[in-house]
Scaffold this active site. Structure first.
Site, short mmCIF file in Angstrom:
data_model
loop_
_atom_site.label_atom_id
_atom_site.label_comp_id
_atom_site.label_asym_id
_atom_site.label_seq_id
_atom_site.Cartn_x
_atom_site.Cartn_y
_atom_site.Cartn_z
N GLU A 1 -6.72 4.02 -5.62
CA GLU A 1 -7.99 4.35 -4.72
C GLU A 1 -8.37 6.00 -5.15
OE1 GLU A 1 -9.51 5.21 -0.33
OE2 GLU A 1 -7.68 6.05 -0.96
N ASP B 1 0.82 -1.19 0.14
CA ASP B 1 -0.05 0.06 -0.03
C ASP B 1 1.06 1.26 0.05
OD1 ASP B 1 -1.89 1.74 0.58
OD2 ASP B 1 -3.22 0.44 1.73
N HIS C 1 -10.85 -1.15 5.09
CA HIS C 1 -10.54 -0.77 6.50
C HIS C 1 -10.97 0.82 6.82
CE1 HIS C 1 -7.78 1.28 3.48
NE2 HIS C 1 -7.51 2.07 4.87
N ASP C 2 -11.83 1.49 5.66
CA ASP C 2 -12.35 2.60 5.96
C ASP C 2 -13.91 2.69 6.24
OD1 ASP C 2 -9.85 3.82 5.83
OD2 ASP C 2 -10.20 4.38 3.57
#
Ligand code: TEU
Ligand code: CA
Length: 529
Positions: free
Chosen positions: A240, A106, A313-314
């Site tokens: 993203e 990431d 994860h958000d």
């Protein structure tokens, strides 16, 4: 397992691959300090193989003060000791490769931590100043995490800019030295054997603040091409972009443009939120959601590519967010998402149907959640009014540790977990689900297997939405041959399909028996017709 290793696989191996996102802090703790780590991940590779995973996306494992759980990077080319050593990382990549699994990192390239040496140098030395973005004035704009975008630096006697929080100053991508430094990072990890990257918050790297353009600025695609050059033709790059529209997706991913492989687009978040954004909770508008997916599926058919995901994860847990938290709801949403055209991304625990975990405010760890709570209370809202919103939308819902067993702390750690384990690990856990033929885990295995067996339909076949306005079911046809029906409600629904499709062979079903005319509550059914 028919996994793909990047070396032996065709250049677009990632299209049919199943990616699994690991949030390292919460996946598996091997040394009892309460925080997940690389050795923990390594110990669970057999589990991921059994699920049918081809590639791992690791959320950041770089040294970080952890103000934003590692999305504030203090050194791009090391491993944070809390997660292990570089040797542990190399062992993980090798062990994954032995299982035909690729690893992607990431990369948080829009900003660094304020503790990164580049920022520390920028505060002290003039030749580093232009690594970041400075101004003599604060224009009053707000950063994403609800703080001012401009932070005063007494050292520099100027303000620095951040898109997210004051702990995450934005890099100045207009400076060629910044880009070279970033591309060196890309090349470093490629030499370590990683197959590619998830690129955090990409549109933010290009901006023109003087004209009020804070994201997706004029040089975004030029920078994407440079990133591609640095990463190499064979790298898988997943960007993203929470605001991307279909046209943006085509610019990012049309193969002849040599930019990135696919994007994460967040349209799915818009259909259960009001104009106030993520904290403005509404019931799911299913026809709106279907229309959105239909538009993307049709629009990317000839060119371009996207990812298929339900959460990360958000985001809160999908079984709770769109459904009643039941295993059946988890199966239905996964079926609807993963049989469309795109690359599958599973977020850890989704394959178990993990649910939201409402916690007390002082148990929360997330910076965004704390800022939101404080702002609402300051505006005069009562604690009891704010908490249901926090419970519905806090990012901590996704970050509670993986539930491996029904034992203490769900088998995640033998120490004290950094964030509370959901007490429902007593009945939602990997160990019991692997042995239960009706579990979410076992259903995921079948779903992924079906996708893998029919690339002609699921990778190449076209997408046709059926009964678009139906507010209860999500039904579509792939490649003119395979019908996917999902009941998004907790009540039985009539099958709304043409009569002559009704008795096709059942390829996959989330329940025991199937009825010719009805879908049971949250039933998912895949038939050939
Ligand atoms: O998120 C980027 C992003 O645009 C966020 O606004 C996201 O929509 C938000 O978290 C929703 O509440 C990425 C990471 O995924 C996130 O974890 C980081 O906090 C953020 O970048 C900053 O690096
Ligand atoms: Ca640990």
């Amino acid at each position: 397992m028919t996994g793909n290793s990047p070396r032996e696989a065709p250049p677009d191996w990632w299209k049919g691959a199943v990616f699994y996102q690991i949030y390292p802090k919460s996946f598996m703790d091997a040394n009892a300090d309460g925080i997940g780590d690389l050795r923990g991940i390594l110990s669970r590779l057999p589990y991921l193989s059994r699920l049918g995973v081809d590639a791992l996306w690791l959320s950041p494992v770089f040294p970080s003060p952890q103000k934003d759980n590692g999305y504030d990077v203090a050194d791009y080319v090391s491993i944070d000791p809390v997660f292990g050593s570089m040797e542990d990382f190399e062992d993980l990549v090798e062990a994954a490769r032995d299982r035909h699994m690729a690893v992607i990192m990431d990369l948080v390239l829009n900003h660094t931590s304020d503790q990164h040496p580049w920022f520390q140098c920028a505060l002290q030395k003039d030749e580093w100043k232009d690594f970041y973005i400075w101004s003599d004035t604060d224009d009053g704009t707000e950063a994403i995490f609800g703080e001012p975008s401009w932070t005063w630096s007494p050292e520099r006697e100027a303000y620095y800019y951040s898109s997210f929080s004051r702990y995450q100053p934005d890099l100045n991508w207009e400076n060629p030295r910044v880009r070279e430094a970033v591309y060196d990072v890309v090349r470093f990890w490629r030499r370590k054997g990683v197959a590619g990257f998830r690129l955090d918050a990409v549109p933010f790297i290009s901006k023109d603040l003087k004209s009020g353009i804070r994201r997706a600025g004029p040089r975004l695609h030029e920078f994407m091409k440079e990133l591609r050059d640095a990463a190499g033709e064979s790298a898988v790059l997943c960007g993203e972009d929470t605001e991307a529209g279909l046209e943006d997706a085509l610019l990012y991913t049309a193969p002849e443009r040599h930019e990135i492989s696919m994007i994460f687009e967040f349209g799915l978040e818009d259909y259960d939120s009001g104009p106030g954004g993520k904290w403005d909770v509404r019931p799911l508008d299913l026809p709106g959601l279907k229309k959105h997916f239909n538009q993307w599926q049709q629009g990317l058919q000839g060119s371009g590519w996207t990812s298929l995901f339900l959460t990360n994860h958000d985001m809160p847990r999908i079984a709770s967010r769109w459904g009643d938290g039941s295993p059946e709801a988890a199966k239905a949403f996964a079926t609807a998402a993963y049989l469309m055209r795109g690359t599958v991304f599973i977020y850890q625990g989704e394959e178990l149907g993990m649910t939201n975990h409402p916690m007390e405010m002082d148990e929360h760890a997330d910076l965004e959640t704390a800022n939101f709570y404080r702002a609402r209370i300051r505006e005069g809202a009562r604690h009891e009014e704010v908490m249901p919103i926090v419970h519905a939308r806090s990012r901590d819902n996704a970050r509670t540790p993986m539930q491996w067993t029904d034992g203490k702390h769900g088998g995640f750690t033998s120490g004290t977990p950094w964030l509370a384990v959901n007490p429902n690990c007593a009945f939602i856990n990997a160990c019991s689900q692997e042995g239960d033929s009706r579990s979410v885990f076992r259903y995921y295995q079948q779903l992924l297997q079906l996708r893998r067996e029919r690339p002609d339909v699921f990778l190449d076949g076209d997408f046709r939405l059926v009964d678009a306005d139906n507010p209860s079911t999500f039904t579509y046809l792939r490649g003119g041959r395979i019908l996917v029906e999902c009941n998004f409600t907790g009540t039985s629904q009539p099958r709304s399909i043409p009569l002559n499709w009704k008795d096709g062979a059942v390829l996959l079903s989330s329940g025991q028996r199937t009825d010719a005319d009805w879908l049971r509550p949250y039933e998912a059914r895949v038939t050939s017709c």
